[in-house]
Design an enzyme around this catalytic site. Structure first.
Site, PDB file in Angstrom:
ATOM      1  N   ALA A  14       0.899  -1.193  -0.155  1.00  0.00           N
ATOM      2  CA  ALA A  14       0.021  -0.030   0.056  1.00  0.00           C
ATOM      3  C   ALA A  14       0.953   1.388   0.006  1.00  0.00           C
ATOM      4  O   ALA A  14       0.518   2.237  -0.772  1.00  0.00           O
ATOM      5  CB  ALA A  14      -0.943   0.150   1.199  1.00  0.00           C
ATOM      6  N   LYS A  80      -1.541 -14.980 -14.363  1.00  0.00           N
ATOM      7  CA  LYS A  80      -2.732 -15.356 -13.788  1.00  0.00           C
ATOM      8  C   LYS A  80      -4.112 -15.089 -14.751  1.00  0.00           C
ATOM      9  O   LYS A  80      -4.005 -13.855 -15.113  1.00  0.00           O
ATOM     10  CB  LYS A  80      -3.202 -14.614 -12.484  1.00  0.00           C
ATOM     11  CG  LYS A  80      -4.360 -15.072 -11.923  1.00  0.00           C
ATOM     12  CD  LYS A  80      -4.447 -14.351 -10.458  1.00  0.00           C
ATOM     13  CE  LYS A  80      -6.020 -14.613 -10.023  1.00  0.00           C
ATOM     14  NZ  LYS A  80      -6.109 -13.582  -8.607  1.00  0.00           N
TER      15      LYS A  80
HETATM   16  P1  FAD Z   1       1.491  -3.919   5.568  1.00  0.00           P
HETATM   17  O1  FAD Z   1       2.316  -5.027   4.466  1.00  0.00           O
HETATM   18  O2  FAD Z   1       1.362  -4.712   6.854  1.00  0.00           O
HETATM   19  O3  FAD Z   1       2.646  -2.872   5.678  1.00  0.00           O
HETATM   20  C1  FAD Z   1       2.551  -1.965   6.876  1.00  0.00           C
HETATM   21  C2  FAD Z   1       3.985  -0.978   6.908  1.00  0.00           C
HETATM   22  O4  FAD Z   1       3.681  -0.128   8.026  1.00  0.00           O
HETATM   23  C3  FAD Z   1       5.139  -1.735   6.758  1.00  0.00           C
HETATM   24  O5  FAD Z   1       6.078  -1.360   6.278  1.00  0.00           O
HETATM   25  C4  FAD Z   1       5.377  -1.463   8.500  1.00  0.00           C
HETATM   26  O6  FAD Z   1       6.783  -1.443   8.790  1.00  0.00           O
HETATM   27  C5  FAD Z   1       4.731  -0.099   8.601  1.00  0.00           C
HETATM   28  N1  FAD Z   1       4.518   0.463   9.879  1.00  0.00           N
HETATM   29  C6  FAD Z   1       3.430   0.026  10.655  1.00  0.00           C
HETATM   30  N2  FAD Z   1       3.723   0.596  11.934  1.00  0.00           N
HETATM   31  C7  FAD Z   1       4.586   1.483  11.832  1.00  0.00           C
HETATM   32  C8  FAD Z   1       5.323   2.389  12.757  1.00  0.00           C
HETATM   33  N3  FAD Z   1       4.876   2.483  13.978  1.00  0.00           N
HETATM   34  N4  FAD Z   1       6.687   2.836  12.416  1.00  0.00           N
HETATM   35  C9  FAD Z   1       6.840   2.798  11.172  1.00  0.00           C
HETATM   36  N5  FAD Z   1       6.258   1.964  10.519  1.00  0.00           N
HETATM   37  C10 FAD Z   1       5.200   1.214  10.576  1.00  0.00           C
HETATM   38  N6  FAD Z   1      -4.250  -8.880  -1.435  1.00  0.00           N
HETATM   39  C11 FAD Z   1      -4.243  -9.236  -2.798  1.00  0.00           C
HETATM   40  O7  FAD Z   1      -4.462  -8.257  -3.635  1.00  0.00           O
HETATM   41  N7  FAD Z   1      -4.283 -10.470  -3.114  1.00  0.00           N
HETATM   42  C12 FAD Z   1      -4.293 -11.682  -2.431  1.00  0.00           C
HETATM   43  O8  FAD Z   1      -4.219 -12.627  -2.951  1.00  0.00           O
HETATM   44  C13 FAD Z   1      -4.148 -11.330  -0.958  1.00  0.00           C
HETATM   45  N8  FAD Z   1      -4.219 -12.351   0.035  1.00  0.00           N
HETATM   46  C14 FAD Z   1      -4.370 -11.935   1.262  1.00  0.00           C
HETATM   47  C15 FAD Z   1      -4.031 -13.037   2.325  1.00  0.00           C
HETATM   48  C16 FAD Z   1      -4.349 -12.776   3.455  1.00  0.00           C
HETATM   49  C17 FAD Z   1      -4.233 -13.969   4.540  1.00  0.00           C
HETATM   50  C18 FAD Z   1      -4.217 -11.406   4.172  1.00  0.00           C
HETATM   51  C19 FAD Z   1      -4.133 -10.970   5.734  1.00  0.00           C
HETATM   52  C20 FAD Z   1      -4.244 -10.441   3.192  1.00  0.00           C
HETATM   53  C21 FAD Z   1      -4.151 -10.672   1.668  1.00  0.00           C
HETATM   54  N9  FAD Z   1      -4.167  -9.523   0.791  1.00  0.00           N
HETATM   55  C22 FAD Z   1      -4.152  -9.997  -0.421  1.00  0.00           C
HETATM   56  C23 FAD Z   1      -4.159  -8.179   1.303  1.00  0.00           C
HETATM   57  C24 FAD Z   1      -2.801  -7.665   0.913  1.00  0.00           C
HETATM   58  O9  FAD Z   1      -1.671  -8.585   1.954  1.00  0.00           O
HETATM   59  C25 FAD Z   1      -2.376  -6.283   1.493  1.00  0.00           C
HETATM   60  O10 FAD Z   1      -3.488  -5.448   0.795  1.00  0.00           O
HETATM   61  C26 FAD Z   1      -1.179  -5.755   0.980  1.00  0.00           C
HETATM   62  O11 FAD Z   1      -0.233  -6.270   1.123  1.00  0.00           O
HETATM   63  C27 FAD Z   1      -0.847  -4.254   1.542  1.00  0.00           C
HETATM   64  O12 FAD Z   1      -0.671  -4.318   2.756  1.00  0.00           O
HETATM   65  P2  FAD Z   1      -0.243  -2.917   3.612  1.00  0.00           P
HETATM   66  O13 FAD Z   1       0.652  -2.238   2.764  1.00  0.00           O
HETATM   67  O14 FAD Z   1      -1.351  -2.270   3.706  1.00  0.00           O
HETATM   68  O15 FAD Z   1       0.229  -3.517   5.067  1.00  0.00           O
END
Ligand code: FAD
Length: 511
Positions: A14, A80
């Protein structure tokens, strides 16, 4: 013009996708008025799952200027072409399994309109499955062929496609591109958030760099939701009364042989209280068991995964990922907007995580207030994202509520009280006519009417056939689809061969 700064908290898919998209759209690398900083703490780490995407990812990567072969090599990606659903309609009996395919290609159309009514008119006992009758993609994917040839242009080819990828490697590819596009990167821990007298974020405090402030804060901190949740308290709306799964066990299983066949679809196999994903990446299979903790416990989920994978499960590590299905109705509050898991997540079925990130990033870019109040787009953004989440909730529920499986999880899913009103109303109408483009407002939806057709008719839903005049023309088109499909399944390269060609190309260049 006033200078505006954006601070993104989080460096998962994200954070980096939003950073790269905004940097490109707002031309941050050019000398100008907008600066973007991304703050993340590598020790916290990213969630590192999410291996399936949606065809929209091709447009996003092309917009970011990432070359397709480089992306495939560096993200461990494969093609895919859709999802194969196994055992969703019926509980398997005596080793007899049912399946259907949800391809990315829309159904072929006759000149006189949709072919669907003519498929409905055919004899149920002898007609081919819906996806096989109306597209060639089913045959191509089942023959383990790629959706394109090696000489075809980046992001194009005869068939619609997306990718499977390694989530960690994808974040690295996006991070590198975002930095090239002018995003400043800080590795530091966000410790607290200062809220001003107006209720907006005044600054964030970090461990090493002290206080950081910006005009717009983008919360990409994953399930921790540091800004939108912990600091601003934007309420989280659970959808667990509709979508029951709330835990996953995930692992990576290396291939037993380097030439093992490589599927170009996700395999989604239903089990007694959820389903299993099985994704063919370049170097390993990503496998995960999704389940409802109200219906089975962790030990039973582990046994189901072990049954699927076999004894090799003991050679790999298995992660447990709890989640609460739902989202925030207010994702943009004052000078803060949430993207990714911080905004919401319903469940992995149909891979909607990254597509929601792409939608949010594109909307923030276009609605970005270069001048004036920073919350000006908030109301519209929240309305559109809520509609998108609700559309996805309804579409995913369709997969569960049509099932005739006998276990308590599936019977509860079929209870009309758990089906959203809008979906219930549409299902009543679809008993007498197929899903139509007029059922959906495409700008707020991730899935179109034909995606609903693939799930409905794949699951054995019955629409009473009407009296349609052009049956002769339709029969000719069905026959043409069949013969095109056979030819394409012969002419297109094997999926593994194409992926290897792309990767070997990289090794030659590197050598
Ligand atoms: P994260 O990857 O968790 O990143 C969070 C970031 O915030 C990290 O860099 C962390 O270091 C940082 N952070 C947090 N707190 C702090 C802090 N206090 N200080 C500094 N940095 C901080 N999506 C799909 O499109 N296809 C799929 O097949 C799919 N399968 C999934 C299966 C499962 C079981 C799950 C749970 C999710 C799945 N998703 C899928 C969703 C997908 O994983 C997420 O939408 C995507 O990885 C984005 O994650 P994110 O970047 O929001 O969060």
């Amino acid at each position: 013009m006033a200078q505006r700064s954006i601070l993104i908290v989080g460096g998962g898919t994200a954070g980096w996708l939003t950073a790269a998209y905004l940097a490109k759209y707002l031309a941050v690398a050019e000398p100008g008025d907008i600066a973007i900083t991304l703050l993340e703490l590598p020790e916290i780490g990213i969630i590192g799952v999410g291996e399936g995407a949606f065809p929209t990812i091709r447009t996003t990567l092309a917009f970011l200027g990432i070359d397709e072969s480089r992306f495939i090599r560096e993200a461990g990606a494969t093609f895919k072409q859709g999802i194969r659903f196994v055992d969703w309609a019926e509980t398997p009996v005596d080793g007899r399994h049912s399946h259907f395919f949800h391809p990315f290609e829309p159904p072929f159309q006759a000149e006189s309109g949709s072919l669907v009514p003519y498929w409905l008119l055919q004899d149920e006992a002898t007609r081919p499955p819906f996806a096989e009758a109306v597209t060639i993609q089913n045959r191509v994917a089942e023959a383990q062929r790629a959706p394109k040839r090696s000489h075809e242009a980046d992001f194009g080819g005869p068939l619609n496609y997306a990718y499977h990828f390694d989530a960690r490697m994808l974040a690295d590819v996006l991070a590198e591109r975002a930095r090239e596009l002018g995003v400043r990167h800080l590795s530091d821990r966000l410790e607290s958030v200062e809220i001003g007298t107006d209720g907006a974020i005044a600054a964030v405090r970090t461990e090493a760099q002290g206080s950081l402030s910006a005009d717009l804060y983008i919360d990409c901190s994953g399930f921790r939701a540091e800004l939108i949740g912990r600091a601003l308290g934007s309420p989280f709306k659970s959808v667990r009364n509709t979508l029951f799964t709330n835990r996953a066990l995930a692992c990576k299983l290396p291939y037993e042989r380097p030439d093992a066949p490589l599927e170009s679809y996700t395999i989604a196999t239903a089990h007694e209280a959820g389903w299993i994903w099985d994704i063919g990446l370049a170097g390993a299979r990503g496998i995960g068991c999704v389940y409802s903790s109200d219906h089975i416990d962790d030990a039973r989920a582990e046994a189901i995964l072990r049954d699927y994978v076999g004894p090799r499960i003991d050679t790999v590590s298995v992660r447990t990922l709890p989640f609460e299905p739902g989202y925030r109705e207010r994702q943009w509050v004052g000078n803060c907007v949430a993207v990714g898991l911080a905004a919401g997540f319903v469940e992995p079925l149909e891979s909607t995580g990254v597509v929601l990130i792409e939608a949010a990033a594109a909307m923030i870019a276009e609605l970005f207030p270069h001048n004036g109040p920073l919350d000006a787009p908030a109301k519209r953004f929240n309305t559109l994202m809520t509609a998108r989440f609700e559309g996805i909730v309804g579409f995913l529920k369709l997969h569960y509520c049509l099932s005739r499986r006998s276990e308590p999880f599936w019977r509860a899913n079929a209870d009309p009280a758990t089906i959203p009103d809008r979906l219930r109303d549409l299902l009543d109408q679809w008993r007498y006519r197929p899903p139509s483009r007029f059922d959906f407002t495409i700008d707020t939806e991730s899935f179109a009417f034909f995606n609903y057709q693939y799930i409905l008719y794949g699951m054995g839903f019955r629409t009473a056939p009407g009296d349609f005049p052009a049956a002769g023309e339709a029969d000719r088109i069905f026959a043409r689809i069949r013969s095109f499909g056979e030819r394409a399944a012969h002419d297109l390269p094997a999926h593994r061969t194409l992926i290897e060609q792309i990767n070997v190309g990289a090794r030659l260049l590197a050598g």
